[in-house]
Design a protein around this motif. Structure first.
Motif, PDB file in Angstrom:
ATOM      1  N   TYR A 271       0.951  -1.199   0.136  1.00 13.94           N
ATOM      2  CA  TYR A 271       0.071  -0.012   0.082  1.00 13.94           C
ATOM      3  C   TYR A 271       0.810   1.364  -0.120  1.00 13.94           C
TER       4      TYR A 271
ATOM      5  N   MET B 288       3.018   2.657  -2.072  1.00 14.17           N
ATOM      6  CA  MET B 288       2.923   3.574  -3.477  1.00 14.17           C
ATOM      7  C   MET B 288       1.530   4.338  -3.427  1.00 14.17           C
ATOM      8  N   LEU B 289       0.600   3.490  -2.989  1.00 16.20           N
ATOM      9  CA  LEU B 289      -1.000   4.157  -2.705  1.00 16.20           C
ATOM     10  C   LEU B 289      -0.735   5.267  -2.169  1.00 16.20           C
TER      11      LEU B 289
ATOM     12  N   TYR C 266       1.974   6.984  -1.011  1.00 19.12           N
ATOM     13  CA  TYR C 266       2.875   7.796  -1.799  1.00 19.12           C
ATOM     14  C   TYR C 266       2.092   9.030  -2.726  1.00 19.12           C
ATOM     15  N   GLY C 267       1.517   8.359  -3.544  1.00 17.08           N
ATOM     16  CA  GLY C 267       0.501   9.066  -4.720  1.00 17.08           C
ATOM     17  C   GLY C 267      -0.163  10.010  -3.893  1.00 17.08           C
ATOM     18  N   LEU C 268      -0.965   9.463  -3.016  1.00 13.21           N
ATOM     19  CA  LEU C 268      -2.049  10.412  -2.494  1.00 13.21           C
ATOM     20  C   LEU C 268      -1.345  11.344  -1.574  1.00 13.21           C
TER      21      LEU C 268
ATOM     22  N   LEU D 288       1.423  12.923  -2.539  1.00 10.77           N
ATOM     23  CA  LEU D 288       1.964  13.950  -3.296  1.00 10.77           C
ATOM     24  C   LEU D 288       0.831  14.906  -3.743  1.00 10.77           C
ATOM     25  N   VAL D 289      -0.407  14.432  -3.832  1.00  8.59           N
ATOM     26  CA  VAL D 289      -1.489  15.073  -3.964  1.00  8.59           C
ATOM     27  C   VAL D 289      -1.821  16.144  -2.860  1.00  8.59           C
TER      28      VAL D 289
END
Lengths: 293, 334
Positions: free
Chosen positions: B277, B279-280, B282-284, B286-287
């Motif tokens: 989870y 990278m999930l 991480y992406g969030l 960043l947002v």
């Protein structure tokens, strides 16, 4: 022999190209509505492909029913995408939106990997793996179906944009946000509409790509970039240009893959992108875009 | 006085770091963070100071690493010369490609740099006779300093520490110089900069080449530290990570990118329990960072400090910049 070969390369190139055109149009719709590039466009296609595969092979739905499932899920994703990502960032510089979509792209790719696993998944063939064999040219029927469905969708979209009231409003917002607001168009609703339509186009593209290629969580970014290349070739902001650009990218890919090397196919598409940006930044149909380039 | 004490304590801690964290995985991680700091400093010139959104920094990182790796393994070049060639190659790539793509603005520049990054990775992957393809390059020799081979992580730690120190100092000197001020002028208003007599294209070109030099240094150190390079280390996600480091830290203060590097490189270790989870998240993350902290840590700190009537940082006064913290913090915004 030669004719057969070219017929084959062209059919494959056109079929894939129409799908790219669909993605490019979705990409452009958000760009026109928002003024920023959506890095997660390819991931919307990826989700569409996975939903299609799940509906068709796990739930055993017919292709038409699967397409319906894809469209409904895309409507939801597009609406949320616009509301959650774009609305809070409306007044920020374009780079902020770009980076936010990069984050969402990572999020979606990894969510897909958790849900569907990292391995490629295939979709049952639409035509039962039948092929056309015309004078030595071997073309899977699926490719032809994909091409026809894409063209149908594109024509439908063209009519929507050109002749419907919503289409006119969408174009007005894309041309000049402020003036559109002044003449009484609800810009927020139109922006949501743009995100929803864009997601639907991408979802349908995913549905069409699934039988030709695999569905794999990492397929998003390359697709998004190809759509961008298509838009640049066609001239930024121009819808007809985006469609022509998509077809050019598809055919180019098909020929490069055969004559040069399929390994370098992607690298060459990127090189084409940079070359077009440098040599003819206005693309084939573009007007002067001084301030953008 | 107090800040001087903190500074001395900080330097002593940094110099003795290997002796109290041991030579295990933690030290390797510290070294990787150091390499990332060099990469983030490189992007600072381009994005932070000059306002150009670049998404292909991994290209120069890769060129620095591979050129040095290949010259020292296949040709048998001296390691230091190999590293210098790696840096030179990265700079040369930026200098020539920059001529073309720096004419593009905004989205177009971002996409062109992304294309550049992907082209470099594709070439490394497919030019197997030279680069070894997915197998990478193994057995990259260690550098020798006055007859003493830098072998262990601790020895590399001091090399990296001194490089980060020199490069940080260099970046802050450049920022304070004439060209540094022209970077910021181009970022705030290219048209005004042009009217004021700056050659905007040349200013951007200098920033681009500088960023490539920093990334090339990072790449050559990376290759000799691990004695192994492979294409996975230079993909799109690496460019995005570098971007995230600068965004998290903010460009308002130079230490911002250091903090950003520590956060972005250390987070996967801290959040290891989240496994797939991560990278999930991480992406969030960043947002959320760009949504709620668009100025980065250093930018918001400065904003808060000036907002509560505190002193404007010494740097800001030294650079003679606007006291308006919003203006300062806006470093990251393009």
């Amino acid at each position: 022999m030669d004719v057969a070969l070219h017929a084959q390369l062209l059919t494959v190139g056109f079929s894939v190209g129409w799908v790219y055109a669909l993605v490019a149009l979705g990409f452009l719709l958000i760009y026109n509505g928002v003024g920023a590039i959506n890095f997660a466009q390819g991931d919307l296609v990826m989700i569409g492909a996975f939903v299609a595969v799940t509906a068709a092979s796990k739930l055993g739905l017919s292709p038409i029913a699967s397409l319906f499932v894809v469209v409904v899920s895309s409507v939801c994703i597009g609406f949320l995408f616009g509301r959650i990502i774009y609305t809070p960032l409306r007044d920020k510089p374009f780079a902020v939106f770009i980076i936010a979509t990069v984050g969402i792209s990572i999020f979606m790719a990894n969510a897909a990997q958790i849900i569907w696993g990292p391995a490629p998944i295939t979709m049952p063939s639409l035509s039962g793996d039948r092929i056309f064999d015309v004078a030595g040219a071997v073309v899977p029927v699926d490719y032809v179906i994909v091409g026809l469905v894409s063209i149908g969708t594109l024509v439908l979209l063209y009519c929507l944009f050109m002749y419907s009231f919503t289409g006119r409003q969408l174009r007005a917002v894309a041309t000049d946000r402020q003036t559109a607001e002044l003449v009484g168009i609800n810009v927020d609703v139109m922006t949501s509409m743009a995100f929803v339509l864009s997601a639907v186009m991408s979802g349908v593209a995913g549905f069409l790509i699934a039988p030709m290629f695999f569905a794999i969580p990492t397929m998003g970014p390359p697709l998004g970039i190809k759509a961008f290349v298509a838009i640049v070739i066609g001239g930024f902001g121009n819808m007809v240009g985006a469609v022509v650009g998509g077809v050019i990218v598809g055919v180019l890919e098909s020929y490069v893959g055969y004559y040069i090397s399929s390994a370098y196919r992607e690298a060459i598409i990127y090189a084409v992108l940079i070359a077009v940006l440098l040599v003819k930044p206005t693309g084939l149909f573009g007007e002067a875009i001084e301030e953008k380039v | 006085m107090r800040s001087r004490v903190i500074g001395v304590v900080g330097i002593v801690l940094l110099l003795t770091l290997p002796s109290w964290i041991g030579s295990g995985y933690l030290l390797t991680l510290v070294n990787v963070i150091g390499v990332n700091m060099m990469l983030a400093l490189g992007l600072l010139f381009l994005l932070g100071y000059c306002g150009q959104l670049a998404v292909g920094q991994a290209a120069f990182f890769a060129v620095g690493a591979y050129v040095s790796a290949l010259l020292t393994t296949r040709v048998g070049l001296n390691v230091w010369l190999g590293m210098a060639s790696g840096v030179a190659a990265a700079a040369l790539l930026a200098a020539s490609v920059g001529f073309a793509i720096l004419r593009l603005r905004g989205h177009y520049f971002a996409l062109a740099t992304l294309g550049l990054g992907e082209i470099v990775v594709q070439i490394i992957l497919n030019w197997k006779e030279v680069t070894g393809g997915t197998d990478g390059v193994t057995g990259i020799p260690k550098p020798v300093l006055f007859g003493w081979t830098l072998q262990s992580d601790a020895e590399f730690y001091y090399l990296i520490l001194s490089l980060v120190g020199v490069l940080t100092l260099g970046a802050s000197r450049i920022r304070a110089s004439r060209i540094g001020r022209s970077f910021v002028a181009v970022r705030s208003d290219p048209l005004a900069a042009e009217v004021a007599g700056l050659n905007v294209f040349r200013v951007k070109w200098v920033a681009f080449v500088l960023s490539a030099v920093y990334s090339g240094i990072a790449g050559s150190v990376y290759a000799h530290m691990f004695s192994f390079v492979s294409p996975e280390a230079f993909g799109l996600i690496v460019s995005i990570n570098i971007l995230a480091m600068v965004l998290v830290g903010g460009a308002a203060q130079i230490w911002g990118v250091h903090v950003g590097s520590v956060v972005v490189s250390g987070l996967p270790e801290l959040l290891r329990f989240t496994r797939e989870y991560y990278m999930l998240i991480y992406g969030l993350g960043l947002v959320l960072v760009v949504m709620f902290f668009p100025l980065g840590l250093s930018g918001h700190l400065r904003l808060r400090r000036s907002g509560t009537g505190g002193t404007v940082s010494r740097n800001a006064r030294k650079f003679g910049e606007s006291v308006d913290a919003r203006e300062q913090g806006a470093d990251i915004e393009v």
